[in-house]
Design a protein around this motif. Structure first.
Motif, PDB file in Angstrom:
ATOM      1  N   VAL A  91       9.954 -12.889  -3.920  1.00  0.00           N
ATOM      2  CA  VAL A  91       9.502 -13.021  -2.535  1.00  0.00           C
ATOM      3  C   VAL A  91       7.980 -12.925  -2.468  1.00  0.00           C
ATOM      4  N   VAL A  92       7.377 -12.082  -3.321  1.00  0.00           N
ATOM      5  CA  VAL A  92       5.917 -12.014  -3.408  1.00  0.00           C
ATOM      6  C   VAL A  92       5.351 -13.391  -3.760  1.00  0.00           C
ATOM      7  N   ASP A  93       5.963 -14.048  -4.737  1.00  0.00           N
ATOM      8  CA  ASP A  93       5.482 -15.374  -5.137  1.00  0.00           C
ATOM      9  C   ASP A  93       5.627 -16.385  -4.013  1.00  0.00           C
ATOM     10  N   LEU A  94       6.747 -16.325  -3.285  1.00  0.00           N
ATOM     11  CA  LEU A  94       6.924 -17.248  -2.153  1.00  0.00           C
ATOM     12  C   LEU A  94       5.863 -17.004  -1.095  1.00  0.00           C
ATOM     13  N   ALA A  95       5.568 -15.725  -0.848  1.00  0.00           N
ATOM     14  CA  ALA A  95       4.521 -15.410   0.137  1.00  0.00           C
ATOM     15  C   ALA A  95       3.166 -15.921  -0.337  1.00  0.00           C
ATOM     16  N   ALA A  96       2.876 -15.756  -1.632  1.00  0.00           N
ATOM     17  CA  ALA A  96       1.612 -16.260  -2.185  1.00  0.00           C
ATOM     18  C   ALA A  96       1.562 -17.782  -2.138  1.00  0.00           C
ATOM     19  N   MET A  97       2.717 -18.429  -2.333  1.00  0.00           N
ATOM     20  CA  MET A  97       2.756 -19.887  -2.255  1.00  0.00           C
ATOM     21  C   MET A  97       2.461 -20.363  -0.839  1.00  0.00           C
ATOM     22  N   ARG A  98       2.885 -19.608   0.170  1.00  0.00           N
ATOM     23  CA  ARG A  98       2.554 -19.987   1.545  1.00  0.00           C
ATOM     24  C   ARG A  98       1.037 -19.959   1.756  1.00  0.00           C
ATOM     25  N   ASP A  99       0.394 -18.916   1.208  1.00  0.00           N
ATOM     26  CA  ASP A  99      -1.070 -18.860   1.309  1.00  0.00           C
ATOM     27  C   ASP A  99      -1.707 -20.033   0.573  1.00  0.00           C
ATOM     28  N   ALA A 100      -1.198 -20.321  -0.629  1.00  0.00           N
ATOM     29  CA  ALA A 100      -1.767 -21.417  -1.424  1.00  0.00           C
ATOM     30  C   ALA A 100      -1.534 -22.762  -0.747  1.00  0.00           C
ATOM     31  N   MET A 101      -0.370 -22.921  -0.147  1.00  0.00           N
ATOM     32  CA  MET A 101      -0.091 -24.162   0.571  1.00  0.00           C
ATOM     33  C   MET A 101      -1.101 -24.367   1.701  1.00  0.00           C
ATOM     34  N   SER A 625       4.883 -12.277  11.159  1.00  0.00           N
ATOM     35  CA  SER A 625       3.979 -13.401  10.929  1.00  0.00           C
ATOM     36  C   SER A 625       4.577 -14.411   9.961  1.00  0.00           C
ATOM     37  N   GLN A 626       4.056 -15.646   9.999  1.00  0.00           N
ATOM     38  CA  GLN A 626       4.528 -16.698   9.099  1.00  0.00           C
ATOM     39  C   GLN A 626       4.045 -16.447   7.673  1.00  0.00           C
ATOM     40  N   THR A 627       2.811 -15.970   7.539  1.00  0.00           N
ATOM     41  CA  THR A 627       2.279 -15.603   6.226  1.00  0.00           C
ATOM     42  C   THR A 627       2.105 -14.086   6.174  1.00  0.00           C
ATOM     43  N   TYR A 628       2.062 -13.565   4.968  1.00  0.00           N
ATOM     44  CA  TYR A 628       2.032 -12.108   4.817  1.00  0.00           C
ATOM     45  C   TYR A 628       0.600 -11.602   4.829  1.00  0.00           C
ATOM     46  N   ASP A 629       0.380 -10.525   5.558  1.00  0.00           N
ATOM     47  CA  ASP A 629      -0.938  -9.887   5.608  1.00  0.00           C
ATOM     48  C   ASP A 629      -0.991  -8.851   4.486  1.00  0.00           C
ATOM     49  N   TRP A 630      -1.527  -9.249   3.349  1.00  0.00           N
ATOM     50  CA  TRP A 630      -1.507  -8.391   2.166  1.00  0.00           C
ATOM     51  C   TRP A 630      -2.333  -7.122   2.402  1.00  0.00           C
ATOM     52  N   PRO A 631      -1.709  -5.957   2.340  1.00  0.00           N
ATOM     53  CA  PRO A 631      -2.481  -4.723   2.547  1.00  0.00           C
ATOM     54  C   PRO A 631      -3.334  -4.414   1.323  1.00  0.00           C
ATOM     55  N   ALA A 632      -4.635  -4.279   1.532  1.00  0.00           N
ATOM     56  CA  ALA A 632      -5.561  -4.101   0.411  1.00  0.00           C
ATOM     57  C   ALA A 632      -5.312  -2.813  -0.342  1.00  0.00           C
ATOM     58  N   SER A 634      -2.395  -1.265  -0.808  1.00  0.00           N
ATOM     59  CA  SER A 634      -1.030  -1.088  -1.305  1.00  0.00           C
ATOM     60  C   SER A 634      -1.020  -1.020  -2.827  1.00  0.00           C
ATOM     61  N   THR A 635      -0.272  -0.078  -3.352  1.00  0.00           N
ATOM     62  CA  THR A 635      -0.088  -0.007  -4.805  1.00  0.00           C
ATOM     63  C   THR A 635       1.266  -0.591  -5.226  1.00  0.00           C
ATOM     64  N   TYR A 636       2.016  -1.137  -4.270  1.00  0.00           N
ATOM     65  CA  TYR A 636       3.318  -1.744  -4.553  1.00  0.00           C
ATOM     66  C   TYR A 636       3.297  -3.268  -4.418  1.00  0.00           C
ATOM     67  N   ILE A 637       2.581  -3.767  -3.421  1.00  0.00           N
ATOM     68  CA  ILE A 637       2.598  -5.202  -3.120  1.00  0.00           C
ATOM     69  C   ILE A 637       1.164  -5.724  -3.126  1.00  0.00           C
ATOM     70  N   GLN A 638       0.866  -6.658  -4.016  1.00  0.00           N
ATOM     71  CA  GLN A 638      -0.446  -7.287  -4.073  1.00  0.00           C
ATOM     72  C   GLN A 638      -0.277  -8.798  -4.266  1.00  0.00           C
ATOM     73  N   GLU A 639      -1.192  -9.558  -3.712  1.00  0.00           N
ATOM     74  CA  GLU A 639      -1.131 -11.010  -3.876  1.00  0.00           C
ATOM     75  C   GLU A 639      -1.401 -11.367  -5.334  1.00  0.00           C
ATOM     76  N   ARG A 707       7.141  -3.933  -9.261  1.00  0.00           N
ATOM     77  CA  ARG A 707       7.052  -5.308  -9.751  1.00  0.00           C
ATOM     78  C   ARG A 707       6.315  -6.236  -8.810  1.00  0.00           C
ATOM     79  N   GLY A 708       6.058  -5.782  -7.589  1.00  0.00           N
ATOM     80  CA  GLY A 708       5.296  -6.607  -6.665  1.00  0.00           C
ATOM     81  C   GLY A 708       3.797  -6.428  -6.805  1.00  0.00           C
ATOM     82  N   ASN A 709       3.352  -5.605  -7.758  1.00  0.00           N
ATOM     83  CA  ASN A 709       1.927  -5.378  -7.993  1.00  0.00           C
ATOM     84  C   ASN A 709       1.596  -5.795  -9.415  1.00  0.00           C
ATOM     85  N   HIS A 710       0.948  -6.939  -9.560  1.00  0.00           N
ATOM     86  CA  HIS A 710       0.686  -7.473 -10.894  1.00  0.00           C
ATOM     87  C   HIS A 710      -0.272  -6.593 -11.682  1.00  0.00           C
TER      88      HIS A 710
END
Length: 887
Positions: A91-101, A625-632, A634-639, A707-710
């Motif tokens: 789901v992280v990748d899908l959210a990042a793909m929305r930003d990239a799109m 929101s349609q795209t995810y607002d990545w919290p700067a 966060s230690t769990y979820i990062q773009e 796993r959502g934080n590379h």
């Protein structure tokens, strides 16, 4: 859509018309194995003259069972199944793909699942508390505290992406929920003006997706990368495989469980060799083989190495669907559709044409365990007492462990002694067995009989019970078996995978200290499917798979090195010895309880509000929101950085020059060795990173939960405590030697230095590289460390595919070549030439030694299909999909 074979037809079921595509429209299709009939129907339904042609379909009319696979097809599974460890990064990748799109000038909403996608949160609960009525509530509370950022993100995804459903935490294990509730067996989909019926099929981001094969649904595990592409409408590119027919005859003897049967099958199929093949079970034993046994066998497909282990659809299937609460229309559709397609199995059904066949008489199966570190290493229960000393001696010699003797510890005021062979973890866990009423009722009856004799679990044993689904809790309660299990310490610790995936939690401190001080080879016994080194618990060196009733019995004994046929498990309240046979239930006892207590009511009640979640889940705030607002912070979820700076133009594939070896590895390197998993050590690169951000060690949680934080995950790649890098002899864990300096560094630190030096890196390995669970981070992590290629003697199917999905080149040594035979030690410089834009079948590897001498060898390129060539050229499957959608 095309219809070259005039296969389109109408099926009426209880007054409802369904569009179907008839298999008998294709000549000679009746002889095909059941699994290939499902693939054929899939092609008939998706024939478009481009991705699926008439020639693709006609191939099945003259399929040669003995031919080596060479026919590529584009297969579209009906749905995608995920668990949260592998699902969150998807789901992280899908959210990042929305930003990239959006960055590429496209519409972000085009990044959306086009196939139904269902995610079950089941991998996050840990066994911090056990042995009390409060264990479940306390573990669940901790789970939410640790994972709130992840759960908020998943709730955002549930509303942001169409066709994406989430089963909240503390509900059940993904594969058990799949067979008990999510699976349709036959799918019905509303299209423009009509309803289409077809075989339910799925791919899942967990290798044990194969469990659904037990109810006749074709499904297998893929990496999260492939699953994301499938959700986005991309077909699964595959070669039509060989199909191994496994004939089952006879009946199981009294006292033999489904676990014993599956461990026997795992051993037999591993010896035969079924990697990359489909396995189908058939034969006269099927008619009397309950669904619990079928699901158990299908679940362990990854352990015997097959892509799938499929059972046919028959009356047993229909009875199971009725038991688990499927509605009358669905039951009628399953039966009518399967009969119309000629796949309804009966005792007199003709045998299909198989590539190879094996046979097992169920009457020859004996009580068994598997261990101490591989699921295929079956040990007959009668041989365990003689097996264990040899296994212990071999492990001590391999690890150079001293013989310090047992340790005396004080637990709850009681002084006890533990030593090598002491069982410190006993767990009824994992969908392999918790979906099977016969072994769970059997475990409850063993507990009931043991408690009646006044027995207790050994005080040094950490006990755990993960029921698998709420239906299990309901029927054990109804049978009066919950209390006896609790009396032996088997309280419900959580509805999740728990111990089987290493979420075992800490051992009691005195036990942990004794293991460390005395270098003890402590043991776990679990009803799971995996027992690889370091997986169950970092401090437990030997692990045995066993049936739930045996887990209970050995928890009482507290040690593995006894002969349960001769030695008592314990002494009762009257001072009399109690033997295994004294507390083992008969088949009639088990079946009587099942008949009375395992009913449709228990399943319909358990799944009535499966997507609702508890108060904690419902109170989570999620963005809309349609795209995810990545919290700067966060230690769990990062773009993730995969799409940074990406353009619509594809850069040409170039040869790999001046590469250094990051790790030189031996045989059977599993995804557990590669992928970040388990606990985070404060002195590890991942731990140091979290500490630098102000996270205290008590709040680290597990690597899997992050796993959502590379940033965390790349630091945990190749960091398994049992990894042995042959470049750094005498070390264990994620250690390597940087070249040419010779500095000893963590693999992460060395990779970062190589990146700063603009030096590409490779990995060299032996046989079965990437075996084990389908973990996308086993490919994502190496990609972020700068790994450009892997050269191995052989690969497990899913991992090879995942490497390509992340733009990493999988190469295979030619027959007779090995790292040792070629004299490779990891200090060399490697050039991989003649890639030919990614289309080469073989490449030249030029090796320059430290003294300047040069030698070359040829390696086979394991990019097996044209689609995989496209993925590699684009730098990965997600980049390929994104460019296609953006264009």
């Amino acid at each position: 859509m095309s219809n070259s074979f005039n296969a389109q037809s109408t099926l009426n079921v209880a007054g409802q018309d369904y569009e179907i595509f008839k298999l008998d429209a294709v000549p000679n299709s009746a002889r095909l194995p059941y699994s290939l009939k499902i693939l054929l129907e899939n092609l008939l339904r998706h024939e478009d003259g481009v991705t699926v042609t008439r020639e693709d379909i006609d191939y099945f009319s003259h399929w040669n069972p003995q031919a080596e696979p060479d026919k590529e097809i584009q297969y579209r599974p009906a749905r995608v199944l995920m668990q949260d460890f592998t699902g969150v990064p998807a789901v992280v990748d899908l959210a990042a793909m929305r930003d990239a799109m959006r960055e590429l000038g496209g519409d972000p909403s085009r990044i959306n699942p086009l196939q139904p996608a269902e995610l079950v949160i089941d991998h996050s609960v840990q066994v911090d508390y056990f042995g009390s009525d409060q264990a479940f509530a306390k573990n669940a509370e901790l789970e939410f505290e640790r994972n709130q950022e992840r759960y908020n993100f998943l709730k955002w995804g549930q509303q942001a992406f169409d066709g994406f459903k989430v089963v909240p935490p503390d509900t059940g294990i993904v594969h058990q929920i799949n067979v008990e509730y999510l699976s349709r067996v036959v799918f019905a989909k509303s299209l423009a003006g009509h309803t289409q019926a077809y075989f339910d099929t799925c791919v899942g981001t967990d290798s044990h997706t194969t469990m659904v094969n037990g109810i006749g649904v074709l499904g297998w595990g893929v990496g999260g990368i492939e699953a994301e592409a499938s959700m986005l409408g991309q077909p699964v590119s595959m070669l039509v495989p060989k199909v191994v027919g496994f004939k089952l005859t006879g009946t199981l003897n009294a006292g033999v469980t489904a676990t014993d049967l599956v461990l026997t099958i795992v051993e037999q199929l591993r010896k035969h060799g079924v990697v990359g093949k489909f396995v189908e079970f058939y034969g006269p034993a099927l008619a009397s083989l309950p669904m619990g046994e079928r699901n158990t066998i299908a679940n362990m497909g990854p352990e015997y190495g097959a892509t799938c282990g499929l059972f046919p659809i028959d009356q047993v299937t229909l009875d199971y669907l009725r038991l688990t609460g499927r509605d009358a229309q669905q039951l009628a559709l399953v039966e009518a559709y399967c009969k119309a397609q000629g796949v309804w199995h009966t005792a007199d059904a003709p045998e299909a044409a198989y590539s190879e066949t094996l046979e097992l008489d169920l009457g020859t199966v004996v009580p068994s365990l598997a261990g101490p570190k591989r699921p295929q290493d079956r040990v007959a229960l009668r041989d365990l007492a003689s097996h264990f000393p040899a296994a212990l001696a071999a492990l001590k010699a391999e690890r150079q462990l001293p013989n310090k003797g047992p340790a005396t510890v004080v637990l709850d005021g009681q002084t006890v002694e533990i030593g090598d062979g002491s069982i410190v973890v006993a767990a009824i866990t994992s969908c392999t067995n918790t979906s099977n009423p016969s072994v769970l009722i059997g475990a409850g009856l063993v507990a009931q009989k043991a408690v009646a004799r006044g027995l207790t679990a050994a005080p040094w044993v950490k006990t755990a019970f993960g029921p698998g689904s709420m239906a299990v809790t309901r029927y054990l309660d109804r049978a009066g078996l919950t209390e006896p299990l609790k009396a032996l310490g088997f309280h419900n610790v959580g509805y999740g995978c728990t111990v089987c995936i290493g979420n075992t939690g800490p051992l009691p401190e005195p036990v942990s200290q004794a293991i460390a001080e005395q270098d003890l080879c402590a043991v776990s016994i679990l009803s799971g499917n995996r027992n690889f080194e370091g997986r169950v618990h970092a401090e437990v060196r030997m692990n045995y798979l066993a049936s739930p009733p045996l887990v209970v019995a050995y928890a009482i004994a507290g040690r593995i090195d006894l002969d349960p046929y001769r030695d008592p498990l314990a002494v009762d309240a009257q001072g009399q010895p109690v033997y295994l046979q004294d507390i083992w239930p008969t088949p009639d006892e088990i079946n009587a309880v099942i008949a009375e207590c395992v009913t449709p009511d228990e399943f319909t009640a358990a799944y009535a509000n499966v997507f609702a979640g508890d108060d904690r889940w419902q109170s989570l705030a999620a963005a809309t929101s349609q795209t995810y607002d990545w919290p700067a912070d966060s230690t769990y979820i990062q773009e993730p950085p995969y799409f940074k700076g990406m353009s619509l133009a594809v850069a040409p594939v170039t040869d790999i020059s001046g590469a250094r070896c990051l790790a030189l590895l031996g045989d059977s390197i599993t995804t557990d060795h590669i992928s970040p998993a388990g606990s985070i050590k404060p002195n590890s690169p991942a731990g140091q990173y979290l500490i630098s951000l102000g996270v205290e060690p008590k709040d680290f949680n597990s690597l899997g939960s992050r796993r959502g934080n590379h940033e965390v995950m790349m630091r945990g790649t190749f960091a398994n405590i049992r990894l042995r890098n042959l470049m750094a002899p005498g070390t264990e864990g994620g250690v390597t030697l940087h070249q040419p300096s010779g500095d000893t560094l963590s693999i992460y630190e060395a990779a970062m230095r190589y990146q700063a030096e603009n030096t590409p890196v490779i990995v060299i390995a032996g046989k079965e590289y990437g075996s084990g669970s389908s973990r996308d981070w086993a490919a994502k992590g190496p990609r972020l460390l700068g790994v450009r290629a892997v050269i191995a003697e052989s690969y497990e199917r899913i991992h090879r595919s995942n490497l390509i999905g992340m733009g990493i080149l999988p190469l295979q040594f030619l027959s007779g070549d090995t790292p040792a035979a070629l004299g490779l030690n990891g200090t060399e410089i490697f050039d991989i030439v003649d890639l030919n834009g990614g289309e080469a079948k073989q490449v030249t590897v030029r090796v320059t030694a430290a003294d300047g001498s040069v030698k070359t060898f040829m390696a086979r390129v394991r990019i097996d299909t044209p689609n995989e060539v496209d993925y590699y050229r684009h730098g990965g499957i997600l980049q390929y999909v994104l460019r296609k959608l953006a264009a």
